[in-house]
Scaffold this motif. Structure first.
Motif, short mmCIF file in Angstrom:
data_model
loop_
_atom_site.label_atom_id
_atom_site.label_comp_id
_atom_site.label_asym_id
_atom_site.label_seq_id
_atom_site.Cartn_x
_atom_site.Cartn_y
_atom_site.Cartn_z
N GLU A 26 0.83 -1.21 0.00
CA GLU A 26 0.00 0.00 0.00
C GLU A 26 0.87 1.26 0.00
O GLU A 26 0.52 2.27 -0.62
CB GLU A 26 -0.93 0.00 1.22
CG GLU A 26 -2.07 -1.01 1.14
CD GLU A 26 -3.05 -0.68 0.03
OE1 GLU A 26 -3.34 0.51 -0.20
OE2 GLU A 26 -3.53 -1.63 -0.63
N THR A 27 2.00 1.20 0.70
CA THR A 27 2.92 2.34 0.71
C THR A 27 3.51 2.57 -0.68
O THR A 27 3.64 3.71 -1.13
CB THR A 27 4.05 2.13 1.75
OG1 THR A 27 3.47 1.86 3.04
CG2 THR A 27 4.94 3.35 1.85
N ILE A 28 3.87 1.49 -1.36
CA ILE A 28 4.39 1.59 -2.72
C ILE A 28 3.37 2.29 -3.62
O ILE A 28 3.72 3.19 -4.40
CB ILE A 28 4.75 0.20 -3.27
CG1 ILE A 28 5.95 -0.38 -2.54
CG2 ILE A 28 5.04 0.28 -4.77
CD1 ILE A 28 6.24 -1.84 -2.86
N LYS A 29 2.11 1.87 -3.53
CA LYS A 29 1.07 2.47 -4.37
C LYS A 29 0.94 3.96 -4.10
O LYS A 29 0.78 4.77 -5.03
CB LYS A 29 -0.27 1.77 -4.10
CG LYS A 29 -0.33 0.36 -4.66
CD LYS A 29 -1.49 -0.42 -4.10
CE LYS A 29 -2.83 0.18 -4.43
NZ LYS A 29 -3.95 -0.65 -3.92
N ASP A 82 2.95 9.59 -6.26
CA ASP A 82 3.47 10.84 -5.71
C ASP A 82 2.62 11.31 -4.53
O ASP A 82 2.33 12.48 -4.37
CB ASP A 82 3.53 11.94 -6.78
CG ASP A 82 4.53 13.04 -6.40
OD1 ASP A 82 5.48 12.75 -5.65
OD2 ASP A 82 4.34 14.18 -6.84
N TYR A 83 2.24 10.34 -3.70
CA TYR A 83 1.45 10.58 -2.49
C TYR A 83 0.06 11.14 -2.80
O TYR A 83 -0.54 11.82 -1.97
CB TYR A 83 2.20 11.50 -1.53
CG TYR A 83 3.50 10.92 -1.04
CD1 TYR A 83 3.55 10.15 0.11
CD2 TYR A 83 4.69 11.11 -1.74
CE1 TYR A 83 4.74 9.60 0.57
CE2 TYR A 83 5.88 10.55 -1.30
CZ TYR A 83 5.90 9.80 -0.15
OH TYR A 83 7.07 9.24 0.30
N LYS A 84 -0.46 10.81 -3.99
CA LYS A 84 -1.81 11.24 -4.36
C LYS A 84 -2.58 10.05 -4.92
O LYS A 84 -3.01 10.06 -6.08
CB LYS A 84 -1.74 12.36 -5.39
CG LYS A 84 -1.05 13.63 -4.89
CD LYS A 84 -0.96 14.67 -6.00
CE LYS A 84 -0.20 15.90 -5.53
NZ LYS A 84 -0.06 16.90 -6.63
N PRO A 85 -2.76 8.99 -4.12
CA PRO A 85 -3.49 7.82 -4.63
C PRO A 85 -4.94 8.17 -4.94
O PRO A 85 -5.56 8.99 -4.26
CB PRO A 85 -3.39 6.82 -3.47
CG PRO A 85 -3.17 7.65 -2.26
CD PRO A 85 -2.36 8.83 -2.71
N SER A 86 -5.46 7.55 -5.98
CA SER A 86 -6.83 7.83 -6.40
C SER A 86 -7.81 6.95 -5.63
O SER A 86 -7.43 5.99 -4.97
CB SER A 86 -6.98 7.58 -7.90
OG SER A 86 -6.67 6.22 -8.20
#
Length: 531
Positions: A223-226, A231-235
């Protein structure tokens, strides 16, 4: 079920989107629709269908006022969600409502899950029931030799030199390093489980419990990789605003296929009132920082979670001091995070209180993150002095310190017309929350809270006792567990013990003190064992 629970009215909260069958929709506001569908109509006239987004509550009143003109053709009818309450009849009248489809799909998911579980159980039965693994006792663990001061100085110097490079590294670089770490974690999964049960012992699931723990570590990293890759903006982050408190609520769990495993469950993060929802790289200095992590001794997911949080969410280089209780996992963590260690962004050291004191007080250590007891926290913040009773007194320790210090964790049961399957399934979940890792978890069941007048209360407790009796007795392997167990029995001498203590294996019976009030059950100390 409202009458059986002794309620004179029922209030249910909903949220989301849905289709409501109603003749009229009125009271539209921004982000909110209140429903009151009411009109005089001929019984053959079909109602219209409206679609909208709404959030709020449903109030049900079991005592509507009678209508003396109930036999008239054009009788007054209120329709909400297709539920009619005709005047003059002893039916429920919906007086106000706001609706969401979340509860509907939750119910569908739960029934689907039950059907799948029943089918799986039937198919397993055709092939013969699988017997639980036999109990295998663990062997006492000898802590590793403490890391020397010379090596500690070298580790801190490396991290100091690399902290700026880490702070300025791109998200793509960090994600690539963490992906290599995840591949290593998969490779050592079996070794982690085997080494752990060798120390703790194994029970009904064999290696399964420890494999599940390491799988959760892999999920944390995945989950951290995603997040970092985006760029710390997961959808796909769902948010809503609580107007009453001006709080943004973010739904963070479950995500993706995990929703199939955790049907009917969700986890949320509630931001502080007035704070806006933001996504992006962590706010930190380009000069970077060096953090000390004092690792947890009970569960490896806490270690992996602390490493990834401090490095990728707080943008810091990290020196991890392993707890002597589980430092047998150190070599596996070193192998897993070798890509970060070889670059000089992470270092792992060993030792007890003296090594911890050296690291805490070292001038290169800028911030501290710990998982442990309140005694350790007080020893650090008050520098070995007696903690004053006046809470306004400022501690002499000035470095920022972040701590997770456990919990007397309550499991709260909400009443309802539960089926036999519900009672048994949730009782099993509660007991699993206690027996997992021999109860040595900060989220382990400590206090079970039930409504006193719930008509199924006794039946639920019967299932709790059944599964406690059926569960394998475990060895309380964590230091000081025996004294905690004895303290519990001293406080609740009438508590029921499920079995007897096994002198040969060290297996301890589970203990249940029931029929308590909030005053008699309360206490600030974790049982941290079989109580």
């Amino acid at each position: 079920g409202h009458e059986r629970m002794g309620l004179k009215s029922t209030r249910v909260t909903f949220e989301g989107r849905g289709r409501v069958r109603a003749p009229q929709v009125r009271g539209r506001e921004k982000g909110r629709v209140s429903l009151h569908a009411s009109r005089r109509r001929h019984p053959r006239q079909r109602p219209t269908s409206s679609r909208f987004e709404l959030r709020g509550h449903l109030v049900i009143n079991p005592n509507p006022n009678p209508n003396p003109n109930e036999n008239e053709k054009g009788k007054e009818t209120e329709e909400v969600l297709g539920i009619e309450s005709q005047a003059g009849q002893k039916q429920l009248a919906a007086t106000s409502m706001e609706f969401s489809m979340f509860e509907f799909w939750t119910a569908v998911g739960i029934h689907t899950f039950r059907a799948s579980a029943a089918a799986a159980k039937f198919l397993r039965g055709m092939g013969g029931a699988r017997s639980p693994h036999p109990f295998v006792p663990g062997c006492p663990h000898t802590p590793r030799t403490p890391t020397s001061n010379k090596v500690i100085e070298s580790c801190l110097y490396i991290l100091k030199e690399k902290k700026q490079a880490w702070a300025q590294a791109s998200s793509a670089e960090k994600a690539e390093l963490l992906e290599k770490c995840l591949a290593n974690m998969v490779d050592v999964a079996d070794d982690v489980a085997k080494v752990t049960v060798k120390v703790k012992g194994s029970y009904e699931s064999g290696l399964g419990e420890e494999l599940a723990a390491w799988s959760s570590c892999c999920n944390i990293v995945r989950e951290t990789i995603k997040a970092v890759k985006a760029d710390y903006k997961p959808s796909g982050v769902k948010t809503r605003l609580l107007k009453e408190s001006n709080q943004v609520v973010c739904e963070t769990f479950p995500r993706g296929l995990m929703g199939l495993v955790f049907l009917g469950m969700k986890g949320e993060v509630w931001l502080q009132p007035g704070k806006e929802f933001k996504q992006g790289r962590p706010e930190s200095s380009d000069d970077g920082s060096l953090w000390l992590v004092l690792g947890a001794g009970n569960q490896v997911p806490a270690l992996v979670g602390d490493i990834t949080h401090c490095m990728f969410m707080c943008n810091s280089t990290v020196i991890l001091k392993m707890n002597p209780v589980n430092d047998f996992l150190g070599s596996m963590l070193e192998a897993s995070f070798e890509p970060l260690i070889s670059k000089g962004y992470l270092q792992i050291v060993y030792g007890g209180a003296e090594v911890g004191k050296t690291l805490v007080e070292h001038p290169l250590t800028e911030e501290i993150h710990m998982t442990g007891s309140d005694r350790t926290f007080d020893a650090i913040t008050w520098q070995g002095k007696q903690k004053p009773k006046d809470k306004k007194t400022i501690p002499p320790f000035t470095k920022p310190i972040h701590a997770e210090l456990g919990c007397v964790t309550p499991y709260i049961i909400l009443p309802g017309n539960w089926s036999k399957e519900d009672l048994d399934s949730q009782a099993k979940q509660c007991v699993s929350g206690k027996t997992h890792n021999s109860g040595h978890n900060c989220v382990a069941l400590e206090v079970l809270i039930l409504p006193e007048n719930w008509h199924l209360r006794e039946k639920f407790m019967e299932r709790i006792k059944f599964h406690l009796e059926k569960s394998e007795k475990r060895v309380a392997w964590y230091p000081h567990s025996k004294s905690n167990y004895e303290r519990f029995l001293s406080k609740f001498p009438e508590a029921h013990q499920f079995g007897e203590f096994n002198e040969e294996t060290g297996q301890t019976p589970w203990v249940l003190a029931s029929g308590l009030t909030p005053e008699t059950a309360g206490g600030p100390a974790e049982d941290w064992g079989g109580g």
